[in-house]
Design a protein around this motif. Structure first.
Motif, PDB file in Angstrom:
ATOM      1  N   UNK A   1      -8.835  -6.137 -15.539  1.00  0.00           N
ATOM      2  CA  UNK A   1      -8.582  -7.608 -14.712  1.00  0.00           C
ATOM      3  C   UNK A   1      -9.772  -8.260 -14.914  1.00  0.00           C
ATOM      4  N   UNK A   2     -10.658  -7.325 -14.849  1.00  0.00           N
ATOM      5  CA  UNK A   2     -12.016  -7.568 -14.426  1.00  0.00           C
ATOM      6  C   UNK A   2     -12.517  -7.747 -13.217  1.00  0.00           C
ATOM      7  N   UNK A   3     -11.428  -7.171 -12.005  1.00  0.00           N
ATOM      8  CA  UNK A   3     -11.581  -7.159 -10.692  1.00  0.00           C
ATOM      9  C   UNK A   3     -11.785  -6.220  -9.702  1.00  0.00           C
ATOM     10  N   UNK A   4     -12.234  -6.508  -9.140  1.00  0.00           N
ATOM     11  CA  UNK A   4     -12.230  -5.085  -7.647  1.00  0.00           C
ATOM     12  C   UNK A   4     -11.947  -5.613  -6.543  1.00  0.00           C
ATOM     13  N   UNK A   5     -12.514  -4.744  -5.653  1.00  0.00           N
ATOM     14  CA  UNK A   5     -12.167  -4.416  -4.428  1.00  0.00           C
ATOM     15  C   UNK A   5     -13.481  -5.081  -3.397  1.00  0.00           C
ATOM     16  N   UNK A   6     -13.714  -5.892  -2.353  1.00  0.00           N
ATOM     17  CA  UNK A   6     -14.027  -6.465  -2.047  1.00  0.00           C
ATOM     18  C   UNK A   6     -15.459  -5.384  -1.614  1.00  0.00           C
ATOM     19  N   UNK A   7     -15.256  -4.920  -0.790  1.00  0.00           N
ATOM     20  CA  UNK A   7     -16.223  -3.659  -0.790  1.00  0.00           C
ATOM     21  C   UNK A   7     -15.585  -2.322  -0.125  1.00  0.00           C
ATOM     22  N   UNK A   8     -15.618  -1.301   0.238  1.00  0.00           N
ATOM     23  CA  UNK A   8     -15.528   0.564  -0.011  1.00  0.00           C
ATOM     24  C   UNK A   8     -16.637   0.686   1.102  1.00  0.00           C
ATOM     25  N   UNK A   9     -15.630   2.014   1.545  1.00  0.00           N
ATOM     26  CA  UNK A   9     -15.880   3.130   2.659  1.00  0.00           C
ATOM     27  C   UNK A   9     -16.733   4.478   1.567  1.00  0.00           C
ATOM     28  N   UNK A  10     -17.006   5.379   2.760  1.00  0.00           N
ATOM     29  CA  UNK A  10     -17.968   5.838   1.589  1.00  0.00           C
ATOM     30  C   UNK A  10     -17.368   6.598   0.582  1.00  0.00           C
ATOM     31  N   UNK A  11     -15.719   6.663   0.768  1.00  0.00           N
ATOM     32  CA  UNK A  11     -14.770   7.608  -0.264  1.00  0.00           C
ATOM     33  C   UNK A  11     -13.824   6.897  -0.799  1.00  0.00           C
ATOM     34  N   UNK A  12     -13.309   7.191  -1.404  1.00  0.00           N
ATOM     35  CA  UNK A  12     -12.369   5.984  -2.544  1.00  0.00           C
ATOM     36  C   UNK A  12     -11.638   6.555  -3.160  1.00  0.00           C
ATOM     37  N   UNK A  13     -10.829   8.182  -1.586  1.00  0.00           N
ATOM     38  CA  UNK A  13      -9.537   8.959  -2.242  1.00  0.00           C
ATOM     39  C   UNK A  13      -9.013   8.490  -1.191  1.00  0.00           C
ATOM     40  N   UNK A  14      -9.041   7.517  -0.376  1.00  0.00           N
ATOM     41  CA  UNK A  14      -8.052   6.729   0.970  1.00  0.00           C
ATOM     42  C   UNK A  14      -7.007   6.425   0.186  1.00  0.00           C
ATOM     43  N   UNK A  15      -5.292   6.282   1.017  1.00  0.00           N
ATOM     44  CA  UNK A  15      -4.034   5.184   0.257  1.00  0.00           C
ATOM     45  C   UNK A  15      -4.508   3.811   0.794  1.00  0.00           C
ATOM     46  N   UNK A  16      -4.166   2.291   0.177  1.00  0.00           N
ATOM     47  CA  UNK A  16      -4.450   1.677   0.852  1.00  0.00           C
ATOM     48  C   UNK A  16      -3.894   1.254   1.821  1.00  0.00           C
ATOM     49  N   UNK A  17      -2.577   2.009   1.976  1.00  0.00           N
ATOM     50  CA  UNK A  17      -1.640   2.097   3.928  1.00  0.00           C
ATOM     51  C   UNK A  17      -2.583   2.635   4.723  1.00  0.00           C
ATOM     52  N   UNK A  18      -3.600   3.618   4.310  1.00  0.00           N
ATOM     53  CA  UNK A  18      -3.816   4.454   5.250  1.00  0.00           C
ATOM     54  C   UNK A  18      -5.270   3.461   5.458  1.00  0.00           C
ATOM     55  N   UNK A  19      -6.261   3.288   4.737  1.00  0.00           N
ATOM     56  CA  UNK A  19      -7.306   2.388   4.851  1.00  0.00           C
ATOM     57  C   UNK A  19      -7.189   1.343   5.648  1.00  0.00           C
TER      58      UNK A  19
END
Ligand SMILES: Cc1cc2nc3c(=O)[nH]c(=O)nc-3n(C[C@H](O)[C@H](O)[C@H](O)COP(=O)(O)OP(=O)(O)OC[C@H]3O[C@@H](n4cnc5c(N)ncnc54)[C@H](O)[C@@H]3O)c2cc1C
Ligand SMILES: *[C@@H]1O[C@H](CO)[C@@H](O)[C@H](O)[C@H]1NC(C)=O
Ligand SMILES: *[C@@H]1O[C@H](CO)[C@@H](O)[C@H](O)[C@H]1NC(C)=O
Ligand SMILES: CC(=O)N[C@H]1CO[C@H](CO)[C@@H](O)[C@@H]1O
Length: 590
Positions: free
Chosen positions: A188-206
């Motif tokens: 969809x040509x989209x992404x999240x604005x920013x990230x933590x150091x890893x990408x394994x978190x669940x959205x609920x957790x992050x």
């Protein structure tokens, strides 16, 4: 097969993993011992994902190493069994934090497949006063999502529900992991604005812990939440948004898993974009001269301070078009960059071990963070040894200067190294227009403290920034949108499996953390990251911490809303109860 892999997993460290089991346990003497296998016929999508979720996280974060377990060949056969009593202790689920510093064993690990299942599980637990703490990927260094008496995990509720290309918003089930969400958003040509150091978190957790990346104009990740569906024990499923109920919305966004199980989240996204990462080595005086400008000019910026040296690694990331095409070719090759570290390792082996059991080829295979772990392991608490390792790290970074181009989600990750203790605080740093420079003062004092107290402090001390968050429980919460916050993490690695050595490192780390607490936290109004806050064992210290939290956070309101939404504390755990005791004691089982 299934059983065997469970045993295998138990002996390792792992993420809470999808496992074949229980919803609506049948009422028997001890319902917690009942394990239910799914009875639906052929291998469903969800089943596949359960096993795809069988990951063991070994080391590293930016370049995490995963081992996936093969889909059991006899799974179909297994499914013929509908109910089965679990003999002890084979079906205990050991859920451990990433660094193996906190773990719990539980018999209740619910994994609903859909909203109605989740609602039923929460209702059932509420009626029977049974604890089901929501847990995501279980990655929080302090194990804030873990509860011995039971957990609910949304790994099977990981769908993207809606994408609104125009508004750049996405609605997801909260169990989706950051990496999978980003993959799904690509088309969809989209992404999240920013990230933590890893990408394994669940959205609920992050979201629930108020996690963050870096960039003084970019708020922590919870600020991207537009609305949430919250499954609460006492009030059922409620939709929370700024429009519907601003007070609850801003409280529940960073709700520490204590107000409801987040089932669905609508997130604000941005256009998918590439970033240029520029890494170079600087020093304290150069940073002081440029800090204000750098904070304002760079979309993402962080400093990696190396204790006992004047070296600071500066990492800036900016959108591609702003830059002339950067020189791609680094000055030094990988071998040259690592030479100093490898040499130190070989020499240290000679000093510390009479026989060298590692061949040159083996050493040449190791990444920088692996080498650092091995070096530290030789004498982790010897200050003079740590200084040498830090100096070698400074050399490594000097020879690793250069540019990297890639999609934002790839570029913004970071290899944090092996298992570790970490303490990260967040404190105000003025505004973007008018930075207070307290962030640099903090580091200056911290480095001085390390040297005076001769702390064997390894690198890096990671310093990042965010804009403010409107979430009331966020460490970066502020009603002033212009406020910026600095986040500083100190670290000690656990490069060993020897329990005695781990204990010694742990003690040394807590004394290091304690010194920073006494010297810096009050002076700078610094508060620990919710995923990293540790509860003191001493009662007086605990009382002081509670007092402190009340100064910064609306603890009364948080507890009041918890009483309304979760009066029996079924979503809570020991950590939450210690930090936010309520008048009436939790009466849930154990
Ligand atoms: C190597 C490494 C690097 C990291 N880097 C960063 C970083 O750069 N920046 C940063 O901010 N953090 C960082 N973290 C911390 C990490 O982002 C947070 O701990 C995050 O919360 C982990 O997500 P999780 O899914 O594992 O959540 P968990 O640890 O499982 O849970 C976290 C909290 O969320 C709650 N929760 C989870 N799911 C739900 C749900 N569906 N409903 C309600 N509550 C829920 C839990 O109850 C708990 O309170 C890092 C951690 C590691 C191990
Ligand atoms: C939810 O999942 C369960 C299986 O766990 C299934 O029996 C049920 O039909 C599903 N409900 C919906 C609404 O999809
Ligand atoms: C800091 O870095 C600058 C720029 O590279 C350099 O000119 C200066 O001499 C350095 N200062 C110290 C104290 O090393
Ligand atoms: C494997 C491991 O190191 N587990 C640790 C998890 O955390 C507990 C409590 O903090 C420690 O006692 C364990 O040793």
């Amino acid at each position: 097969m299934l059983r065997r892999s469970a045993r295998l997993l138990r002996s390792s460290l792992f993420l809470p993993r999808p496992s074949p089991q229980t919803l609506n346990p049948i009422p028997v003497a001890n319902p917690n011992l009942l394990i239910r296998f799914s009875s639906s016929s052929p291998v469903s999508d969800a089943e596949l994902r359960k096993y795809a979720g069988y990951f063991v996280l070994l080391l590293g974060c930016g370049v995490a190493t995963y081992y996936s377990f093969p889909f059991p060949a006899d799974a179909k056969h297994k499914k013929a069994q509908i109910f089965r009593y679990a003999p002890l202790p084979d079906d205990l689920h050991t859920v451990s934090n990433w660094s193996g510093t906190h773990e719990v064993r539980t018999r209740v690990f619910l994994q609903p497949e859909n909203l109605s299942d989740l609602e039923a599980a929460v209702r059932d637990a509420h009626q029977n006063r049974r604890r089901i703490r929501p847990v995501g990927s279980g990655l929080s260094p302090n194990g804030i999502g873990l509860a011995k008496s039971g957990m609910v995990n949304l790994a099977l509720m990981d769908k993207v529900l809606e994408v609104d290309r125009e508004a750049k918003q996405v609605k997801v089930q909260a169990g989706i992991r950051v990496a999978e969400l980003v993959d799904a958003l690509k088309e969809h040509g989209l992404t999240l604005q920013n990230f933590a150091s890893i990408r394994e978190q669940q959205i609920g957790g992050i979201v629930q812990v108020g996690a963050h990346g870096t960039g003084a104009r970019l708020p922590p990740i919870d600020e991207q939440v537009i609305s949430m569906k919250l499954v609460t024990p006492a009030k059922g499923t409620i939709e929370v948004s700024k429009e519907k109920d601003p007070e609850l919305f801003y409280l529940a966004r960073c709700g520490l898993g204590g107000l409801g199980v987040v089932a669905e989240v609508t997130l604000q996204c941005v256009e998918r974009h590439e970033l240029v990462e520029h890494t170079f080595v600087s020093n304290a005086s150069e940073i002081r001269k440029n800090h204000k400008k750098w904070l304002a000019e760079n979309k993402h910026i962080k400093y990696l301070w190396i204790p006992y040296t004047d070296t600071v690694v500066v990492v800036k990331c900016n959108p591609l078009p702003k830059w002339k095409t950067p020189k791609h070719k680094p000055k030094y090759g990988k071998d040259e960059a690592l030479k100093h570290v490898r040499d130190l390792y070989i020499n240290s082996l000679k000093t510390y071990r009479s026989e060298i059991d590692t061949t040159k080829e083996d050493i040449d295979q190791l990444s920088f963070t692996e080498l650092r772990d091995k070096l530290l392991a030789l004498d982790p608490l010897n200050k003079d040894h740590i200084i040498k390792v830090n100096q070698a790290e400074a050399e490594y970074w000097k020879k690793s200067e250069g540019y990297r181009v890639g999609w934002s989600d790839e570029i913004l990750g970071f290899d944090c190294g092996g298992q570790q203790w970490v303490s990260e605080t967040c404190f105000p740093a003025g505004t973007l227009k008018n930075p207070s420079m307290k962030d640099l003062d903090y580091i200056e004092e911290l480095k001085k403290l390390i040297e005076e107290e001769e702390i064997p402090a390894p690198a890096p001390i990671e310093q990042r920034w965010t804009a403010s968050s409107k979430s009331l429980m966020s460490p970066a919460s502020s009603s002033n949108e212009d406020d910026i916050f600095s986040w500083v993490g100190i670290i000690m690695y656990l490069p060993t499996t020897d329990p005695r050595q781990r204990k010694e490192i742990t003690e040394e780390f807590f004394s290091y953390r304690r010194l920073t607490q006494d010297t810096l936290w009050d002076k700078y109004s610094a508060y620990e990251h919710w995923a990293k806050i540790e509860v003191p064992k001493d009662n007086e210290e605990l009382a002081a911490l509670r007092e402190r939290l009340r100064k910064r956070f609306p603890v009364e309101t948080y507890n009041k809303v918890r009483r309304e939404l979760d009066p029996k504390r079924i979503l809570s755990n020991a950590l939450l109860e210690k930090l936010f005791p309520t008048m009436e004691k939790a009466q849930t089982t154990s």
